[in-house]
Design an enzyme around this catalytic site. Structure first.
Site, PDB file in Angstrom:
ATOM      1  N   CYS A  85       0.859  -1.178   0.000  1.00 54.91           N
ATOM      2  CA  CYS A  85       0.000   0.000   0.000  1.00 54.91           C
ATOM      3  C   CYS A  85       0.900   1.235   0.000  1.00 54.91           C
ATOM      4  O   CYS A  85       1.701   1.425   0.926  1.00 54.91           O
ATOM      5  CB  CYS A  85      -0.861  -0.026   1.261  1.00 54.91           C
ATOM      6  N   CYS A 113      -0.892   3.674  -6.817  1.00 54.75           N
ATOM      7  CA  CYS A 113      -1.764   3.035  -5.822  1.00 54.75           C
ATOM      8  C   CYS A 113      -1.946   1.602  -6.289  1.00 54.75           C
ATOM      9  O   CYS A 113      -2.216   1.356  -7.476  1.00 54.75           O
ATOM     10  CB  CYS A 113      -3.107   3.760  -5.764  1.00 54.75           C
TER      11      CYS A 113
HETATM   12  N1  DGL Z   1      -3.935   0.529  -2.261  1.00 55.91           N
HETATM   13  C1  DGL Z   1      -3.531   1.619  -1.477  1.00 55.91           C
HETATM   14  C2  DGL Z   1      -2.356   2.382  -2.018  1.00 55.91           C
HETATM   15  O1  DGL Z   1      -1.552   1.816  -2.722  1.00 55.91           O
HETATM   16  C3  DGL Z   1      -4.542   2.448  -0.746  1.00 55.91           C
HETATM   17  C4  DGL Z   1      -5.790   2.859  -1.421  1.00 55.91           C
HETATM   18  C5  DGL Z   1      -6.723   3.486  -0.408  1.00 55.91           C
HETATM   19  O2  DGL Z   1      -7.120   2.769   0.492  1.00 55.91           O
HETATM   20  O3  DGL Z   1      -7.029   4.675  -0.513  1.00 55.91           O
HETATM   21  O4  DGL Z   1      -2.169   3.534  -1.721  1.00 55.91           O
END
Ligand code: DGL
Length: 293
Positions: free
Chosen positions: A76, A199
């Site tokens: 993440c 993301c």
């Molecule tokens: N998948 C996550 C990232 O790479 C977070 C997305 C979220 O929960 O806003 O930042």
């Protein structure tokens, strides 16, 4: 002391980190993985650093205490930006791998040197991202666009067992709205020829992005470099699982969610070809932090 047979922990605010797990499985086929989707608290991107850091520490402690993980992959970007330094400081002997928008590979890949970057507001307004941008000053022009709501829409897209046709989705509309504000895409001088997916959720709207931007635009994700880095860290610590004889494929991957079970099962089947039995739901509250209203 951890042993090579212990699992690797992987977590994300939700199902987005499954894109990183995909790459990890390909790079490390003999490893066991425990993946935690914090979907009960997703999205992280618009919730602020204190909340994201608290969740990161709660999840890391849980994975260590209950699954005895030998390494952690923070799949993440938002949690990496908000909390990875602290996570490493709290667990100095645990190898911790994070993800960040792949700007350097994008500079190498771009010919027009106009590069789009999409991610969550948390990631793209973080000090860590500002430092990364500064380190590449003068090497390319970066057009940075936070995509509020997109990760959440991708989470929602897993509620249905059979995905809707891309033409009818909320995710396509959001991709169109955000990329539409960034300027012209293409391979001609002055156009954005490379888009960084900052993301981990956005890997799952690659088809929508390709439709909107055309085949000339390169999409850059981080799963593979993160998987290769994880392999190197484990090798250096002499903790790489090499022997597949002891690995029962049925229990090699455990997927957990703090949200509803069916969406995780749908995502696991759709994107990783994993059966529903790999998935379970659980409660994991953080003291002093309220769940999503
Ligand atoms: N998948 C996550 C990232 O790479 C977070 C997305 C979220 O929960 O806003 O930042």
């Amino acid at each position: 002391m951890p042993t090579a047979q212990q699992p690797i922990g992987v977590f994300d605010s939700g199902v987005g980190g499954l894109s990183v797990l995909q790459a990890l499985r390909a790079e490390l086929p003999h490893e066991r993985f425990v993946y935690l989707a914090d979907s009960g608290n997703a999205p992280y991107g618009e919730r602020g650093d204190a909340f994201v850091a608290a969740r990161t520490h709660t999840i890391t402690d849980y994975l260590l205490q209950h699954h005895h993980i030998k390494a952690l992959v923070v799949a993440c970007n938002t949690a990496t930006a908000a909390a990875i330094h602290e996570a490493r400081a709290r667990h100095p002997t645990l190898p911790v791998v994070g993800v960040e928008p792949a700007l350097k590979p994008a500079v190498a890949a771009s010919k027009t040197k106009r590069i789009g970057v999409i991610g969550t507001r948390g990631t793209l307004t973080s000090a860590k991202f500002a430092k990364l941008l500064t380190s590449l000053h003068g090497q390319a022009e970066f057009i940075v666009q936070p995509c509020d709501g997109l990760a959440h829409a991708i989470e929602r897209s897993t509620v249905l067992a059979i995905p809707k046709a891309p033409a009818a989705t909320e995710t396509l509309a959001l991709c169109a709205r955000y990329t539409g504000t960034m300027g012209g895409f293409g391979s001609q001088p002055g156009e954005i020829d490379t888009l960084v997916l900052g993301c981990t959720h956005y890997v799952f709207v690659q088809d929508e992005l390709r439709r909107l931007l055309g085949p000339a635009v390169q999409l850059i994700a981080t799963g593979q470099p993160v998987a290769r880095h994880t392999r190197r860290l484990l090798q250096a610590a002499d903790m790489l699982a090499l022997d597949s004889d002891t690995l029962d494929p049925a229990c090699a991957i455990t997927l957990l969610t703090t949200g509803m079970l069916a969406p995780l099962q749908n995502a696991a089947r759709r994107w990783l070809q994993l059966p529903a039995q790999c998935c379970a739901s659980m409660d994991l509250p953080t003291q002093g932090i309220n769940p999503v209203e």
